[in-house]
Design a protein around this motif. Structure first.
Motif, PDB file in Angstrom:
ATOM      1  N   THR A  19     -93.194  -2.454  22.614  1.00 43.86           N
ATOM      2  CA  THR A  19     -92.245  -2.702  23.721  1.00 43.86           C
ATOM      3  C   THR A  19     -91.944  -3.814  24.234  1.00 43.86           C
ATOM      4  O   THR A  19     -92.767  -4.820  24.107  1.00 43.86           O
ATOM      5  N   LYS A  55     -96.665   4.422  15.855  1.00 42.85           N
ATOM      6  CA  LYS A  55     -96.779   4.432  17.350  1.00 42.85           C
ATOM      7  C   LYS A  55     -96.280   3.225  17.895  1.00 42.85           C
ATOM      8  O   LYS A  55     -95.627   2.484  17.231  1.00 42.85           O
ATOM      9  N   ALA A  56     -95.838   3.178  19.260  1.00 44.57           N
ATOM     10  CA  ALA A  56     -95.508   1.925  19.855  1.00 44.57           C
ATOM     11  C   ALA A  56     -96.580   1.583  20.898  1.00 44.57           C
ATOM     12  O   ALA A  56     -97.107   2.493  21.607  1.00 44.57           O
ATOM     13  N   LEU A  57     -96.690   0.414  21.041  1.00 48.82           N
ATOM     14  CA  LEU A  57     -97.560  -0.346  22.108  1.00 48.82           C
ATOM     15  C   LEU A  57     -96.853  -0.642  23.314  1.00 48.82           C
ATOM     16  O   LEU A  57     -95.922  -1.392  22.955  1.00 48.82           O
ATOM     17  N   ASP A  58     -97.364  -0.012  24.449  1.00 53.52           N
ATOM     18  CA  ASP A  58     -96.700  -0.566  25.821  1.00 53.52           C
ATOM     19  C   ASP A  58     -97.671  -1.372  26.536  1.00 53.52           C
ATOM     20  O   ASP A  58     -98.975  -1.064  26.426  1.00 53.52           O
ATOM     21  N   ALA A 102    -100.877   1.124  26.496  1.00 51.19           N
ATOM     22  CA  ALA A 102    -101.147   2.425  25.992  1.00 51.19           C
ATOM     23  C   ALA A 102     -99.968   2.556  24.730  1.00 51.19           C
ATOM     24  O   ALA A 102     -99.364   1.803  24.418  1.00 51.19           O
ATOM     25  N   LEU A 103    -100.367   3.897  24.076  1.00 51.53           N
ATOM     26  CA  LEU A 103     -99.568   3.908  22.844  1.00 51.53           C
ATOM     27  C   LEU A 103     -98.946   5.243  23.181  1.00 51.53           C
ATOM     28  O   LEU A 103     -99.338   6.155  23.897  1.00 51.53           O
ATOM     29  N   ALA A 104     -97.659   5.277  22.609  1.00 50.20           N
ATOM     30  CA  ALA A 104     -96.959   6.395  22.397  1.00 50.20           C
ATOM     31  C   ALA A 104     -96.210   6.551  20.956  1.00 50.20           C
ATOM     32  O   ALA A 104     -96.277   5.593  20.285  1.00 50.20           O
ATOM     33  N   GLU A 105     -95.820   7.631  20.917  1.00 50.71           N
ATOM     34  CA  GLU A 105     -95.000   7.938  19.852  1.00 50.71           C
ATOM     35  C   GLU A 105     -93.848   7.108  19.677  1.00 50.71           C
ATOM     36  O   GLU A 105     -93.016   6.707  20.724  1.00 50.71           O
ATOM     37  N   GLN A 106     -93.210   6.499  18.384  1.00 46.15           N
ATOM     38  CA  GLN A 106     -92.019   5.706  18.423  1.00 46.15           C
ATOM     39  C   GLN A 106     -90.961   6.491  18.615  1.00 46.15           C
ATOM     40  O   GLN A 106     -90.740   7.951  18.365  1.00 46.15           O
ATOM     41  N   GLU A 107     -89.860   6.008  19.163  1.00 42.83           N
ATOM     42  CA  GLU A 107     -88.685   6.740  19.619  1.00 42.83           C
ATOM     43  C   GLU A 107     -87.598   6.548  18.456  1.00 42.83           C
ATOM     44  O   GLU A 107     -87.689   5.615  17.756  1.00 42.83           O
TER      45      GLU A 107
END
Length: 92
Positions: free
Chosen positions: A5, A72-75, A87-92
């Motif tokens: 991000t 994943k996406a790293l924020d 934090a890791l989240a699913e890629q949008e």
């Protein structure tokens, strides 16, 4: 491939720029023996690392971490005391 991000890119650039590290320094994510992930400041990628260079922020992923984080996406966020939280989240 793992994406960053804008916040994560800014935090990584800031961390790498504050240290007395050579140009090209970034954060390295490596798989740990216990199945977790280790995140460390690194002067450059190690042999076999996948390199993510986004917005001037460099991230190095060992092969196991690259597989684990492929979608994943790293924020990142910085709290009022200056502590960084990734934090890791699913890629949008």
């Amino acid at each position: 491939m793992l994406t960053l991000t804008e916040n994560a890119a800014a935090v990584i650039r800031n961390i790498a720029g504050q240290q007395d590290m050579p140009e090209g320094t970034g954060m390295r994510i490596a798989a740990a023996v216990d199945g977790g992930l280790n995140l460390n400041l690194s002067p450059g990628p190690e042999d076999g690392d996948q390199v993510v260079d986004q917005g001037g922020a460099r991230l190095f992923l060992d092969s196991q971490a690259a597989q684990m984080l492929d979608d994943k996406a790293l924020d990142a966020a910085v709290d009022p005391d200056g502590a960084v939280q990734f934090a890791l989240a699913e890629q949008e």
